[in-house]
Design an enzyme around this catalytic site. Structure first.
Site, PDB file in Angstrom:
ATOM      1  CG  ASP A 168      39.505  -8.611 -86.946  1.00  0.00           C
ATOM      2  OD1 ASP A 168      38.797  -8.724 -87.902  1.00  0.00           O
ATOM      3  OD2 ASP A 168      39.991  -9.689 -86.488  1.00  0.00           O
ATOM      4  CD  GLU A 410      47.633 -12.177 -90.159  1.00  0.00           C
ATOM      5  OE1 GLU A 410      48.694 -12.582 -89.301  1.00  0.00           O
ATOM      6  OE2 GLU A 410      46.422 -12.195 -89.919  1.00  0.00           O
TER       7      GLU A 410
HETATM    8  C1  2M8 Z   1      41.030 -11.651 -88.863  1.00  0.00           C
HETATM    9  O1  2M8 Z   1      39.972 -11.981 -88.051  1.00  0.00           O
HETATM   10  C2  2M8 Z   1      39.741 -12.930 -87.314  1.00  0.00           C
HETATM   11  C3  2M8 Z   1      38.366 -12.881 -86.639  1.00  0.00           C
HETATM   12  O2  2M8 Z   1      37.194 -13.117 -87.791  1.00  0.00           O
HETATM   13  C4  2M8 Z   1      40.462 -13.003 -86.164  1.00  0.00           C
HETATM   14  O3  2M8 Z   1      41.143 -11.902 -85.783  1.00  0.00           O
HETATM   15  O4  2M8 Z   1      40.752 -13.867 -85.637  1.00  0.00           O
HETATM   16  C5  2M8 Z   1      41.040 -10.775 -89.941  1.00  0.00           C
HETATM   17  O5  2M8 Z   1      42.280 -10.137 -90.424  1.00  0.00           O
HETATM   18  C6  2M8 Z   1      40.042 -11.097 -91.050  1.00  0.00           C
HETATM   19  O6  2M8 Z   1      39.892 -10.240 -92.017  1.00  0.00           O
HETATM   20  C7  2M8 Z   1      40.251 -12.318 -91.651  1.00  0.00           C
HETATM   21  O7  2M8 Z   1      39.410 -12.782 -92.396  1.00  0.00           O
HETATM   22  C8  2M8 Z   1      40.687 -13.536 -90.407  1.00  0.00           C
HETATM   23  C9  2M8 Z   1      41.323 -14.955 -90.973  1.00  0.00           C
HETATM   24  O8  2M8 Z   1      42.405 -14.450 -91.667  1.00  0.00           O
HETATM   25  O9  2M8 Z   1      41.538 -12.816 -89.426  1.00  0.00           O
END
Ligand code: 2M8
Length: 446
Positions: A168, A410
């Protein structure tokens, strides 16, 4: 260290808790939908405890494939037209599936990898029949990456949103976004210091401490890019015609290249000759990766699509390049030195998402410093593939120790291992299971 069996048991409980029958949420309430690369890592772990459920996890993703071949990065849970699905309005694009609401972009294409690993856990008959069933889906996805995302035929796929990289708010992208792509209203929020007002509308910082999430200006910048893509109905020709943000991202392309190789292996196993066009593209990509190498700093970088300017900000991506499996030996040697350097990528709890010595580095700052277990998994695989067995083993051990001592978080501080972000995070649990199994039966994955 906690006993391996106990660790695996605890990880299985996390996955069960996050199980929504046909898919697994990364963590609730922060991430209540299905994400592409999360599900891939989840399936890679789940196959050790429930291969059928691992298969379902991937089949569910494949059901959301767009008719043009794209597999979206998020598949929304529940009914269509909820708050989150309205942010995307995938139904505005004619290629989107009718009955499923999704995002309009993709994520690192690590699906062939997840498929072969899950397939290893199935009996011979089921393995072959499943591979035959999913191969066309994967082939169409890889073809889409070339036809839509490599319009200049360069061998590298372009990405149109930092979310497509999975990393991100990673600094190479954020610097580019701040310098060239920030809309006026976000610039005003930044310069007039209006962020406290916008903080009130953020849900994520009500769940996780704000210093562990991206800054409000960065979050607004990312949402503004998403809105611009939505205004173009996620149509790549319209997006590129308006020269919106487009980067040939290193992490994405390293993963793409490795998964091309795996796709070729699947084709061979099911005796399905891969098309000449796709084969040609794949070969070109392996060579194209070397264009992202900068001999002066001895690192790989992402590249701006139109100008070919390299985004020379060192980040975890330079090490993920090893996962592609095609890095020349002398380059791999230089990358491994970065991993050994405590001021770069070798602090006590590796591998940090940014070098410890970088001005961007924040130990708990989302993708701007912490250690993430999924990038460790990719680097471990790359190290093994390039013959650095001891390094791979050491990283496997340190990753498992960190999780066993701190929990299924996480991400973690690379300096002292302190946990951050969401608790009971699915890919941390799934990868713990996979790495623990590797230690017990090293022949399984080599
Ligand atoms: C994070 O990304 C999402 C958007 O796609 C978010 O910020 O809400 C990132 O860490 C991404 O790599 C990951 O797939 C997702 C869900 O864990 O969260």
């Amino acid at each position: 260290m906690q006993d391996m069996e106990e660790l695996k048991q605890a990880a299985a409980t996390v996955l069960q808790q996050n199980d929504r029958e046909t898919f697994t949420v990364p963590a609730e309430p922060l991430y209540p939908h299905q994400w592409l690369w999360d599900s891939a890592f989840i399936a890679i772990g789940l196959r050790h405890i429930n291969p059928q459920r691992a298969k379902t996890e991937l089949d569910q993703l494949f059901k959301a494939q767009w008719t043009n071949g794209m597999i979206p990065h998020v598949i929304h849970a529940g009914e269509k037209r909820t708050r989150d699905s309205n942010v995307w309005r995938s139904w505005m694009n004619p290629h989107a599936p009718e009955d499923i609401s999704t995002s309009g972009i993709t994520q690192p294409p690590i699906l062939a990898e997840a498929v072969v690993r899950v397939a290893e856990s199935l009996d011979d008959h089921e393995r072959k029949s499943w591979l035959k069933q999913v191969y066309p889906v994967l082939e169409r996805y890889h073809m889409w990456l070339y036809t839509e995302r490599d319009p200049h035929n360069e061998g590298l796929a372009l990405q149109i949103h930092p979310w497509e990289t999975g990393l991100d708010n990673t600094p190479p992208w954020m610097r580019e976004l701040h310098d060239h792509q920030l809309p006026l209203w976000v610039q005003s929020v930044k310069s007039l210091r209006l962020t406290p007002l916008f903080n009130l509308f953020r849900n994520d910082t009500k769940i996780i401490p704000a210093h562990q999430r991206m800054s409000t200006v960065d979050a607004l910048a990312l949402y503004s890019v998403q809105r611009r893509l939505r205004r173009k109905n996620y149509d790549i020709n319209r997006i590129l015609a308006h020269s919106l943000f487009a980067i040939e991202d290193l992490t994405f392309n390293a993963i793409f290249i490795r998964n091309n190789t795996i796709l070729r292996d699947i084709a061979e196993e099911i005796q399905q000759p891969i098309g000449d066009e796709l084969k040609g593209y794949m070969e070109q990509s392996e060579e194209a990766l070397q264009q992202l190498w900068d001999p002066y700093s001895g690192q790989y970088y992402s590249r701006e699509f139109v100008s070919h300017k390299m985004l020379k900000e060192s980040s975890i991506a330079t090490l993920v390049a090893l996962y592609a499996g095609v890095v020349p030996e002398e380059n791999a040697d230089q990358l491994v030195k970065l991993l050994e350097d405590e001021h770069m990528f070798g602090p006590p709890f590796p591998v940090p998402s940014m070098p410890v010595g970088s001005n961007w580095f924040q130990e708990h700052g989302y993708w701007q410093g912490p250690t993430w277990v999924n990038t460790n998994w990719l680097i471990i695989d790359g190290l093994e593939r390039h013959g650095y067995k001891d390094h791979a083993e050491a990283l496997t051990q340190s990753t498992l120790e960190m999780i066993a001592e701190r929990g299924f978080y996480e991400y973690f501080s690379p300096l002292d291992g302190s946990p951050a972000g969401a608790e009971n995070f699915s890919w941390t649990a799934a990868i713990a299971i996979d790495l623990a199994n590797r230690i017990e039966s090293p022949s399984l994955d080599t």
